[in-house]
Design a protein around this motif. Sequence first.
Motif, short mmCIF file in Angstrom:
data_model
loop_
_atom_site.label_atom_id
_atom_site.label_comp_id
_atom_site.label_asym_id
_atom_site.label_seq_id
_atom_site.Cartn_x
_atom_site.Cartn_y
_atom_site.Cartn_z
N GLU A 1 0.97 -1.35 -0.20
CA GLU A 1 0.25 -0.02 0.14
C GLU A 1 0.85 1.29 0.12
OE1 GLU A 1 -2.57 -0.35 3.31
OE2 GLU A 1 -3.87 -2.05 2.60
N LEU A 2 0.52 2.24 -0.77
CA LEU A 2 1.03 3.49 -1.05
C LEU A 2 1.02 4.35 0.39
CD1 LEU A 2 0.31 4.88 -4.54
CD2 LEU A 2 2.54 4.44 -3.40
N ALA A 3 2.21 4.94 0.73
CA ALA A 3 2.15 5.71 1.80
C ALA A 3 2.88 7.00 1.75
CB ALA A 3 2.68 4.78 3.27
N TYR A 4 2.59 7.94 2.76
CA TYR A 4 3.36 9.32 2.62
C TYR A 4 3.30 9.95 3.89
CZ TYR A 4 -1.48 11.53 3.15
OH TYR A 4 -2.71 11.69 3.49
N GLY A 5 4.24 10.58 4.20
CA GLY A 5 4.36 11.56 5.23
C GLY A 5 3.85 12.78 5.03
N PHE A 6 3.59 13.82 6.17
CA PHE A 6 2.65 14.80 5.82
C PHE A 6 3.14 15.96 6.97
CE2 PHE A 6 -1.11 17.52 6.98
CZ PHE A 6 -1.46 17.94 5.60
N ILE A 7 3.11 17.19 6.36
CA ILE A 7 3.29 18.39 7.11
C ILE A 7 2.35 19.30 6.87
CG2 ILE A 7 4.76 20.44 7.58
CD1 ILE A 7 7.21 18.87 7.59
N HIS A 8 1.56 19.74 7.82
CA HIS A 8 0.40 20.73 7.68
C HIS A 8 1.06 22.26 7.36
CE1 HIS A 8 -3.44 22.70 7.97
NE2 HIS A 8 -3.88 21.46 7.87
N GLY A 9 0.55 23.00 6.40
CA GLY A 9 0.73 24.24 6.22
C GLY A 9 0.28 25.23 7.30
N ASN A 10 1.04 26.23 7.63
CA ASN A 10 0.54 27.16 8.72
C ASN A 10 0.18 26.53 9.97
OD1 ASN A 10 -1.39 28.16 5.98
ND2 ASN A 10 0.05 29.79 6.92
N TRP A 11 0.74 25.38 10.22
CA TRP A 11 0.85 24.54 11.48
C TRP A 11 -0.56 24.01 11.99
CZ3 TRP A 11 5.83 23.93 11.66
CH2 TRP A 11 6.38 25.07 11.53
N ALA A 12 -1.69 24.39 11.22
CA ALA A 12 -2.97 24.32 11.51
C ALA A 12 -3.65 22.72 11.51
CB ALA A 12 -3.87 25.33 10.87
N LEU A 13 -2.91 21.83 11.75
CA LEU A 13 -2.94 20.34 11.89
C LEU A 13 -4.39 20.24 12.44
CD1 LEU A 13 -2.30 17.27 11.02
CD2 LEU A 13 -1.11 17.19 13.13
N ASP A 14 -5.26 19.49 11.80
CA ASP A 14 -6.53 19.35 12.69
C ASP A 14 -7.42 20.47 13.16
OD1 ASP A 14 -8.30 16.69 13.03
OD2 ASP A 14 -8.03 16.99 15.18
N ALA B 1 2.76 8.84 9.08
CA ALA B 1 3.03 9.86 10.13
C ALA B 1 3.00 11.11 9.79
CB ALA B 1 4.46 9.65 10.76
N ASP B 2 2.73 12.16 10.98
CA ASP B 2 2.69 13.64 10.80
C ASP B 2 3.89 14.06 11.31
OD1 ASP B 2 1.12 16.24 10.12
OD2 ASP B 2 2.14 16.11 12.17
N PHE B 3 4.45 15.06 10.75
CA PHE B 3 5.91 15.74 11.12
C PHE B 3 5.70 17.25 11.21
CE2 PHE B 3 6.84 11.85 8.93
CZ PHE B 3 7.89 11.27 9.59
N THR B 4 4.34 17.73 11.53
CA THR B 4 4.37 19.26 11.74
C THR B 4 4.98 19.83 12.75
OG1 THR B 4 2.27 18.91 10.39
CG2 THR B 4 2.48 21.07 11.85
N LEU B 5 4.87 19.26 13.98
CA LEU B 5 5.14 19.82 15.17
C LEU B 5 6.71 19.90 15.52
CD1 LEU B 5 2.03 18.27 17.07
CD2 LEU B 5 2.21 20.65 16.65
N PRO B 6 7.13 20.48 16.46
CA PRO B 6 6.52 21.61 17.15
C PRO B 6 6.12 22.68 16.20
CG PRO B 6 8.85 21.82 17.46
CD PRO B 6 8.68 20.70 16.82
N SER B 7 4.96 23.64 16.67
CA SER B 7 4.69 24.70 16.02
C SER B 7 4.77 25.88 16.91
CB SER B 7 3.19 24.43 15.63
OG SER B 7 2.19 24.31 16.78
N ALA C 1 -6.45 1.70 18.49
CA ALA C 1 -7.07 1.52 17.04
C ALA C 1 -7.34 2.86 16.30
CB ALA C 1 -8.48 0.69 17.39
N GLU C 2 -7.02 2.71 15.09
CA GLU C 2 -7.30 3.94 14.26
C GLU C 2 -6.64 5.12 14.53
OE1 GLU C 2 -11.61 4.07 14.07
OE2 GLU C 2 -11.53 2.28 12.50
N ALA C 3 -5.30 4.99 15.03
CA ALA C 3 -4.52 6.10 15.42
C ALA C 3 -3.45 6.69 14.41
CB ALA C 3 -3.90 5.84 16.77
N LEU C 4 -2.99 7.95 14.35
CA LEU C 4 -1.99 8.37 13.68
C LEU C 4 -0.74 8.86 14.36
CD1 LEU C 4 -1.40 9.41 10.89
CD2 LEU C 4 -2.06 11.66 11.53
N LEU C 5 0.43 8.33 13.94
CA LEU C 5 1.67 8.66 14.60
C LEU C 5 2.05 10.06 14.20
CD1 LEU C 5 3.86 7.23 16.16
CD2 LEU C 5 5.06 6.95 13.71
N LEU C 6 2.36 10.74 15.38
CA LEU C 6 2.98 12.06 15.19
C LEU C 6 4.31 12.28 15.78
CD1 LEU C 6 -0.36 12.19 15.97
CD2 LEU C 6 0.44 14.98 15.69
#
Length: 400
Positions: free
Chosen positions: A170-183, A208-214, A254-259
Amino acid sequence: MGSASLIILLALALAVAAWLGWQLRRRSMDRWLLPYVLSTRKRRAPRGGESVHLLLCLADHYEPKWGKASPEVARQRVARWVEEYPRLFEHFQDSDGLPPRHTFFFPLEEYEADHVDALAQLCRAGFGEVEVHLHHDRDTAANLRERLLRFKQTLAERHGLLCHHRHTGELAYGFIHGNWALDNSRPDGRWCGVNNELEILRQTGCYADFTLPSAPSPTQTRKINSIYYAVDEPERAKSHDTGIDVGGRGPVPAEALLLLQGPLLLNWKGRRWGLLPHVESGCIQAGQPPTLERLQLWLRARVQVPARPDWYFVKLYTHGAPEANQRVLLGEPMVRFHKDLRAYAADHPGFHFHYVTAREMYNLVKAAETGWQGTVKAARDFSLIPQGAGAVVRESTTIS
């Protein structure tokens, strides 16, 4: 001392306290200062003689069109990275014999095929990988899901980028949210709009999300200096404000995202007005070059997985496209840092350093979570492997 003097002193004390409180709120330190104080005993630099494996990841919010740049300026920004990075850094090697490796989180909304093609060439030469970055505002869950899935497919099929799960394909990707405004974490609700963003990220293949710290943004979480799982609460913004540490007690939710957070500390050297410390957040930019002095702070943050106390996860961040920051990242300050890192390792036999991409850092987290006692090098592809390696890729809207 007379009553008048006492009243004056009390008034001054109250004024100073009010000013300090205002400064804390202005810099959003009121959101994380208490957890920081409570974790004081955890924070310490490695002691002499201790084995240290520095896992160093530089996560770049890579925006060629930053500042509304013209197409030609954006093209020149990308070209300089592709041309200069190998020339400057190919002769440096970490403890695994690998050169510095950069992770380009490329903004979905700025996509230009030529830019990504150029970065893909640099990555195929062994100097980094590309992941997903996104700025959006007043978005909807359905639109967000569709855009992420389409961009993921574009990066994989058009450019041969991203990674896949070793066993499922399965394809996968890492993520960073712009303007730090994740969720949807800004108090005013701007620069996102999707309360169940963590859920959508997970379902569309985000590993996984790599946005923090903000900090000093008000989007900064109470959870700091951590690698943790967060479960989305669709009716509530900022579900990742707290979470369950990787390798902690109890099962993985269950159903958790890694940060995966970078360091966030107070640096009491060079205090403003002799009172306020600088905030060390792992930012590399003009005026904030990487140094061995800062490295000691990053290590002190102890972003770790319990099963491997000798592994120090240090995720730094930058905005590498603008010219002012290029003068640090593609200039003498970064060259000097790599030289100093090499010299420091030569002088300290127990110190080992490993240049890792965001994907490799995730793999090392997952390896440590299982109790892995092998080498860093052997675990770089522990779970997720680059496109073109191992299992045949198959598309899915979920991530295992």
